[in-house]
Design an enzyme around this catalytic site. Structure first.
Site, mmCIF file in Angstrom:
data_model
loop_
_atom_site.group_PDB
_atom_site.id
_atom_site.type_symbol
_atom_site.label_atom_id
_atom_site.label_comp_id
_atom_site.label_asym_id
_atom_site.label_seq_id
_atom_site.Cartn_x
_atom_site.Cartn_y
_atom_site.Cartn_z
ATOM 1 N N GLU A 133 -0.123 -3.093 4.664
ATOM 2 C CA GLU A 133 -1.490 -2.890 4.394
ATOM 3 C C GLU A 133 -1.207 -1.330 6.178
ATOM 4 O OE1 GLU A 133 -3.794 -1.121 3.765
ATOM 5 O OE2 GLU A 133 -3.961 -1.300 2.248
ATOM 6 N N ASP A 134 -2.033 -0.067 5.836
ATOM 7 C CA ASP A 134 -1.934 0.452 7.162
ATOM 8 C C ASP A 134 -3.759 0.701 7.541
ATOM 9 O OD1 ASP A 134 -2.588 2.631 5.373
ATOM 10 O OD2 ASP A 134 -2.241 3.496 7.197
ATOM 11 N N THR A 194 1.336 10.719 4.420
ATOM 12 C CA THR A 194 0.489 11.509 3.577
ATOM 13 C C THR A 194 -1.010 11.271 4.343
ATOM 14 O OG1 THR A 194 -0.205 9.650 2.201
ATOM 15 C CG2 THR A 194 1.209 10.937 0.846
ATOM 16 N N ASP A 246 0.523 -1.415 -0.244
ATOM 17 C CA ASP A 246 0.245 0.228 0.331
ATOM 18 C C ASP A 246 1.255 1.464 -0.216
ATOM 19 O OD1 ASP A 246 -2.405 1.721 0.495
ATOM 20 O OD2 ASP A 246 -1.412 1.753 2.764
ATOM 21 N N LEU A 247 0.454 2.398 -0.154
ATOM 22 C CA LEU A 247 1.654 3.715 -0.769
ATOM 23 C C LEU A 247 0.890 4.673 0.891
ATOM 24 C CD1 LEU A 247 3.080 5.377 -2.525
ATOM 25 C CD2 LEU A 247 0.879 6.619 -2.699
ATOM 26 N N ASP A 248 -0.211 4.876 1.090
ATOM 27 C CA ASP A 248 -0.379 6.121 2.139
ATOM 28 C C ASP A 248 -0.217 5.624 3.493
ATOM 29 O OD1 ASP A 248 -0.283 8.403 0.802
ATOM 30 O OD2 ASP A 248 -2.733 7.425 -0.122
ATOM 31 N N LYS A 295 -8.496 6.931 6.461
ATOM 32 C CA LYS A 295 -7.360 5.774 5.729
ATOM 33 C C LYS A 295 -8.041 5.000 4.840
ATOM 34 C CE LYS A 295 -3.781 7.231 9.336
ATOM 35 N NZ LYS A 295 -2.700 7.329 10.409
ATOM 36 N N SER A 327 -2.509 0.507 -4.513
ATOM 37 C CA SER A 327 -2.986 1.722 -3.382
ATOM 38 C C SER A 327 -4.343 1.811 -4.434
ATOM 39 C CB SER A 327 -1.683 2.671 -3.589
ATOM 40 O OG SER A 327 -2.807 4.254 -3.495
ATOM 41 N N ALA A 328 -5.297 2.801 -2.923
ATOM 42 C CA ALA A 328 -6.642 3.333 -3.201
ATOM 43 C C ALA A 328 -6.169 4.902 -4.132
ATOM 44 C CB ALA A 328 -7.336 3.287 -2.194
ATOM 45 N N LYS A 347 -10.785 -0.456 -1.611
ATOM 46 C CA LYS A 347 -10.606 -1.633 -0.212
ATOM 47 C C LYS A 347 -12.273 -1.864 0.589
ATOM 48 C CE LYS A 347 -5.722 -0.336 -1.016
ATOM 49 N NZ LYS A 347 -4.553 -0.160 -0.085
HETATM 50 C C1 BG6 Z 1 -5.670 6.101 0.037
HETATM 51 C C2 BG6 Z 1 -5.270 6.923 1.886
HETATM 52 O O1 BG6 Z 1 -4.698 5.208 0.179
HETATM 53 O O2 BG6 Z 1 -6.059 7.005 -0.957
HETATM 54 C C3 BG6 Z 1 -7.217 7.664 1.978
HETATM 55 O O3 BG6 Z 1 -5.312 5.754 2.711
HETATM 56 C C4 BG6 Z 1 -7.858 8.541 0.603
HETATM 57 O O4 BG6 Z 1 -6.733 9.003 3.087
HETATM 58 C C5 BG6 Z 1 -7.292 7.749 -0.842
HETATM 59 O O5 BG6 Z 1 -8.097 9.208 0.855
HETATM 60 C C6 BG6 Z 1 -7.372 8.848 -2.125
HETATM 61 O O6 BG6 Z 1 -5.863 9.250 -2.393
HETATM 62 P P1 BG6 Z 1 -6.097 10.463 -3.933
HETATM 63 O O7 BG6 Z 1 -4.801 10.786 -3.734
HETATM 64 O O8 BG6 Z 1 -7.118 9.425 -5.085
HETATM 65 O O9 BG6 Z 1 -7.152 11.045 -3.353
HETATM 66 MG MG MG Z 2 -3.337 3.214 3.741
#
Ligand code: BG6
Ligand code: MG
Length: 217
Positions: free
Chosen positions: A168-169, A16, A8-10, A44, A113-114, A144
């Site tokens: 994943e977090d 972030t 996962d990224l964030d 998150k 990542s989302a 997710k």
């Molecule tokens: C997830 C974050 O990775 O991405 C969420 O944990 C965020 O907080 C989601 O809303 C979507 O991110 P973005 O960058 O497309 O607005």
């Molecule tokens: Mg995350």
């Protein structure tokens, strides 16, 4: 044995959440809602569209579809301003060590990542070239805890689900990995991420010996 490690990224590679928080808080101010950091925890792993729905629910505010579209663009524009200031110092502790160990051991590495901003963020922190595949919010239709993002990551690396390990977090992310039939590893609070196969507070606690065990298993 070759495995696929999907990150996962964030909250796993970079922190972030603080930037998402500042951008959502500014938007909330516009409707006289005091959005707290504690409430931000619920965002998150949640998609941008769903995050806005939750925020409006919290504020008990009914908005038109048109207004929501405007806010989504506005929120992202502000978030992008923070991202543009990011550099390698934003990488969470020991992430480069883990990535480099996996690369040295010829393992597959993907991002799941989302976020729709995953590529620019990885570029800003100079980690883009460590990933053989990137699946992000632009590639999936189901968020997710649906396993789609990780299933696509596994397909991109031509690896069966049982040979995939996901970092994943978020609870939704752990559930997505489990639903995909992959080994989930939580990065964060063990009481929150108790559905994961293993949990580490952060990567400094995850040794190369443990990575080797995952590779050999
Ligand atoms: C997830 C974050 O990775 O991405 C969420 O944990 C965020 O907080 C989601 O809303 C979507 O991110 P973005 O960058 O497309 O607005
Ligand atoms: Mg995350």
């Amino acid at each position: 044995m070759k495995k696929a490690f999907i990150f996962d990224l964030d909250g796993v590679i970079v922190d972030t959440a603080k930037f998402h928080y500042l951008a959502w808080r500014n938007l909330a101010k516009g409707i006289d809602f005091d959005f707290t950091e504690e409430q931000n925890e619920q965002f998150k792993g949640v998609s941008r569209v769903r995050s806005l729905e939750i925020l409006l629910d919290m504020a008990k505010y009914t908005a038109t579809q048109e207004q929501k579209e405007v806010w989504l663009v506005q929120k992202n524009e502000e978030y992008l301003k923070y991202i543009q200031k990011m550099d390698e110092s934003e990488i969470l502790p020991d992430v480069p060590r883990v990535l480099d160990y996996l690369i040295e051991n010829q393992q597959g590495i993907a991002l799941g990542s989302a976020s729709k901003n995953a590529r620019p963020i990885l570029e800003r922190v100079s980690l883009l070239d460590k990933f053989q595949a990137i699946v992000d919010g632009n590639d999936v239709t189901a968020a997710k805890p649906d396993p789609e993002v990780f299933v696509k990551g596994a397909q991109a690396l031509k690896t069966e689900a049982k040979d995939c390990i996901v970092f994943e977090d978020s609870i939704a992310g752990i559930q997505a990995a489990n639903a995909a039939g992959m080994i989930s590893i939580g990065i964060g609070d063990p009481t929150v991420l108790h559905e994961a196969f293993h949990v580490f507070t952060n990567f400094t606690e995850l040794s190369n010996d443990f990575l080797q065990e995952l590779i050999a298993s």
